[in-house]
Design a protein around this motif. Structure first.
Motif, short mmCIF file in Angstrom:
data_model
loop_
_atom_site.label_atom_id
_atom_site.label_comp_id
_atom_site.label_asym_id
_atom_site.label_seq_id
_atom_site.Cartn_x
_atom_site.Cartn_y
_atom_site.Cartn_z
N PRO A 1 10.49 -34.61 66.39
CA PRO A 1 10.51 -33.20 66.74
C PRO A 1 11.69 -32.44 66.16
CG PRO A 1 11.17 -34.58 68.62
CD PRO A 1 10.65 -35.49 67.54
N GLN A 2 12.73 -33.14 65.65
CA GLN A 2 13.88 -32.44 65.09
C GLN A 2 13.80 -32.33 63.58
OE1 GLN A 2 17.68 -33.72 66.57
NE2 GLN A 2 16.81 -34.44 68.48
N THR A 3 12.63 -32.63 62.98
CA THR A 3 12.48 -32.53 61.55
C THR A 3 12.80 -31.11 61.08
OG1 THR A 3 10.79 -34.23 61.51
CG2 THR A 3 10.86 -32.76 59.63
N ARG A 4 13.63 -31.00 60.03
CA ARG A 4 14.02 -29.69 59.54
C ARG A 4 12.99 -29.17 58.55
NH1 ARG A 4 20.58 -29.46 58.78
NH2 ARG A 4 21.11 -30.01 60.91
N ILE A 5 12.65 -27.92 58.69
CA ILE A 5 11.73 -27.28 57.77
C ILE A 5 12.55 -26.39 56.85
CG2 ILE A 5 9.74 -25.75 57.56
CD1 ILE A 5 8.90 -26.58 60.34
N ARG A 6 12.65 -26.76 55.58
CA ARG A 6 13.43 -25.97 54.62
C ARG A 6 12.47 -25.33 53.64
NH1 ARG A 6 18.74 -26.69 55.21
NH2 ARG A 6 19.50 -28.55 56.30
N ILE A 7 12.42 -24.02 53.62
CA ILE A 7 11.49 -23.28 52.78
C ILE A 7 12.28 -22.26 51.99
CG2 ILE A 7 9.48 -21.74 52.78
CD1 ILE A 7 8.64 -23.03 55.42
N PRO A 8 12.05 -22.15 50.68
CA PRO A 8 12.78 -21.16 49.87
C PRO A 8 12.64 -19.75 50.44
CG PRO A 8 11.57 -22.68 48.46
CD PRO A 8 11.15 -22.98 49.87
N VAL A 9 13.69 -18.94 50.29
CA VAL A 9 13.71 -17.63 50.93
C VAL A 9 12.72 -16.66 50.32
CG1 VAL A 9 16.10 -17.84 51.67
CG2 VAL A 9 15.60 -16.90 49.41
N ASP A 10 12.19 -16.94 49.11
CA ASP A 10 11.25 -16.02 48.49
C ASP A 10 9.82 -16.31 48.89
OD1 ASP A 10 11.15 -18.44 47.19
OD2 ASP A 10 10.82 -17.56 45.20
N GLN A 11 9.62 -17.22 49.81
CA GLN A 11 8.28 -17.55 50.27
C GLN A 11 7.98 -16.91 51.61
OE1 GLN A 11 7.60 -21.78 50.16
NE2 GLN A 11 7.85 -21.91 47.94
N VAL A 12 6.71 -16.65 51.86
CA VAL A 12 6.25 -16.08 53.12
C VAL A 12 5.81 -17.21 54.03
CG1 VAL A 12 4.58 -14.55 54.22
CG2 VAL A 12 5.51 -13.96 51.97
N ALA B 1 3.41 -21.96 53.92
CA ALA B 1 4.27 -21.06 53.18
C ALA B 1 3.72 -20.89 51.78
CB ALA B 1 5.71 -21.57 53.13
N TYR B 2 3.90 -19.70 51.23
CA TYR B 2 3.43 -19.42 49.87
C TYR B 2 4.33 -18.38 49.23
CZ TYR B 2 1.45 -15.02 51.63
OH TYR B 2 1.30 -13.77 52.18
N ALA B 3 4.39 -18.41 47.89
CA ALA B 3 5.10 -17.40 47.12
C ALA B 3 4.07 -16.38 46.66
CB ALA B 3 5.80 -18.03 45.92
N PRO B 4 4.14 -15.12 47.11
CA PRO B 4 3.11 -14.13 46.80
C PRO B 4 2.88 -13.99 45.30
CG PRO B 4 4.63 -13.29 48.44
CD PRO B 4 5.22 -14.55 47.93
N SER B 5 1.61 -13.93 44.92
CA SER B 5 1.26 -13.80 43.51
C SER B 5 -0.02 -12.99 43.39
CB SER B 5 1.05 -15.19 42.89
OG SER B 5 0.61 -15.10 41.56
N GLY B 6 -0.05 -12.09 42.40
CA GLY B 6 -1.26 -11.34 42.10
C GLY B 6 -1.53 -10.16 43.00
N THR B 7 -0.53 -9.77 43.82
CA THR B 7 -0.70 -8.61 44.70
C THR B 7 0.31 -7.53 44.33
OG1 THR B 7 0.81 -9.57 46.35
CG2 THR B 7 -1.54 -10.03 46.61
N ASN B 8 0.10 -6.33 44.83
CA ASN B 8 0.95 -5.20 44.52
C ASN B 8 2.27 -5.32 45.27
OD1 ASN B 8 2.15 -2.76 43.96
ND2 ASN B 8 0.68 -1.53 45.11
N ARG B 9 3.33 -5.70 44.56
CA ARG B 9 4.61 -5.91 45.22
C ARG B 9 5.28 -4.61 45.62
NH1 ARG B 9 3.15 -9.36 47.37
NH2 ARG B 9 5.20 -9.61 48.27
N GLY B 10 4.73 -3.48 45.18
CA GLY B 10 5.29 -2.20 45.58
C GLY B 10 4.76 -1.70 46.90
N ALA B 11 3.72 -2.35 47.42
CA ALA B 11 3.13 -1.93 48.70
C ALA B 11 4.04 -2.32 49.85
CB ALA B 11 1.76 -2.57 48.88
N GLU B 12 4.06 -1.49 50.90
CA GLU B 12 4.92 -1.76 52.05
C GLU B 12 4.35 -2.87 52.92
OE1 GLU B 12 6.99 0.56 55.83
OE2 GLU B 12 5.17 1.34 54.91
#
Length: 359
Positions: free
Chosen positions: A44-55, A320-331
């Motif tokens: 239960p104490q396993t650490r989840i490390r995910i890059p900051v640019d991922q959702v 987790a995923y790194a966004p790709s193929g979407t409008n990065r200017g959208a809010e």
């Protein structure tokens, strides 16, 4: 002659041993800079490390009977952002510790208040040794507790001391007014609430500031997991009544904060919320943040619901995923998660707001 050879051989052997021992001693004194770190332990104490640019997308999956489905594999999930399929970069199915704000309605009908008071100490039974909880109350104001508590004995003591006031306080939530935050460069607060003296009820109109309370709870949680090792939730115990004129923050503003910091809301509605159908706010917060909502008609039923909520939150899948193929200017970006098995119900947040990677 043989004696001389034996003597020379003995001397050479002793010299070699001396040099080897000296080299070993020198090496032992040198800092071990290149030694690899110990491997992380599981459980239960396993650490989840995910890059900051991922959702990060926590996902709850249930079967037709409402039971959690714990055996899904990574290749059974599909995730879409703005209707564009994304590659799942990280998948975790381990239980993780919780950081929870227990947000208790302080302006309930006397029967409901008694029901909640009698059930509160059971919250501890649903928490693990690695979880932490912050006990807060709200009416027209936000009543902040004594901080996050992980020691279960101390938490139980604090819950026993938690008293739901017979005469809730009037006035705006100081926590909501004083923060003065901004989201994506815009003000995160609306117009000042319409407060009339010290009255807590105006012509039977609701005067509770539920939205402000959820916003204030989010401020306590937002920076609680700097290394993304905890799941952040608000356990909201309420009848769902909300007075829009008495909130500084409207629903959309609060939702932006919850989605921005990946905070899930789990609602437990008291009996009057169920019978009087006043649970829209509880359901809406839960649905939009990937949480869930339950209704307890009796104190004993509520005690069981607390454990169900924490089990559900702790055992979510983490995608987790790194966004790709979407409008990065959208809010705002919508999120949809699908699984390949049929007949399952998926609970996850509806999307996230750009400007800060959800964390």
């Amino acid at each position: 002659m043989r004696t001389m050879k034996s003597l020379r051989k003995t001397v050479l052997t002793a010299a070699a041993l001396f040099l080897a021992a000296s080299f070993a001693a020198i090496k032992a004194q040198q800092p071990q800079q290149d030694a690899p770190p110990p491997a992380p332990q599981g459980g239960p104490q396993t650490r989840i490390r995910i890059p900051v640019d991922q959702v990060i997308v926590p996902v709850t999956v249930k079967d037709s009977s409402g039971r959690l489905v714990p055996d899904l594999r990574r290749d059974e999930f599909r995730i879409f952002e703005d209707n564009v399929e994304q590659k799942v970069a990280s998948f975790q199915a381990e239980a993780v510790p919780l950081s929870m704000v227990l947000l208790i309605d302080n302006d309930l009908k006397s029967r409901d208040a008694k029901q909640v008071s009698e059930s509160l100490r059971a919250v501890v039974a649903g928490l693990s040794a690695n979880d932490e909880a912050f006990i807060c109350r709200f009416d027209q104001r936000f009543h902040e507790g004594k901080g996050f508590i992980s020691d279960q004995d101390k938490l139980l003591t604090e819950l026993k001391r938690t008293h739901l006031d017979d005469e809730p306080s009037a006035g705006p939530s100081s926590a909501a007014i004083n923060n003065g935050p901004s989201i994506n460069g815009h003000s995160a607060t609306g117009d000042a609430p319409n407060i009339a003296g010290g009255l807590t009820n105006l012509k039977n109109q609701p005067t509770k500031a539920l939205d402000d309370a959820v916003y204030a709870a989010a401020q306590l949680l937002k920076d609680r997991d700097p290394e993304r090792q905890r799941r952040k939730i608000i356990l909201l115990i309420s009848d769902g009544v909300n007075g829009p004129k008495f909130n500084v923050n409207n629903y959309d503003t609060v939702l932006k904060e919850l989605l921005r910091y990946n905070i899930g809301v789990y609602g437990v509605g008291v009996s009057s919320a169920f019978f009087e159908r006043k649970f829209e706010r509880l359901s809406k917060y839960a649905h939009d943040t990937g949480g869930d909502v339950y209704y307890g008609l009796k104190s004993r039923a509520m005690e069981e619901l607390y454990a169900r909520v924490t089990e559900e939150a702790r055992n979510q899948y983490t995608l987790a995923y790194a966004p790709s193929g979407t409008n990065r200017g959208a809010e705002y970006h919508s999120i949809e998660v699908r699984v390949r098995r049929e007949g399952l119900t998926i609970l996850t947040r509806e999307g996230y707001y750009a400007g800060a990677t959800p964390r």
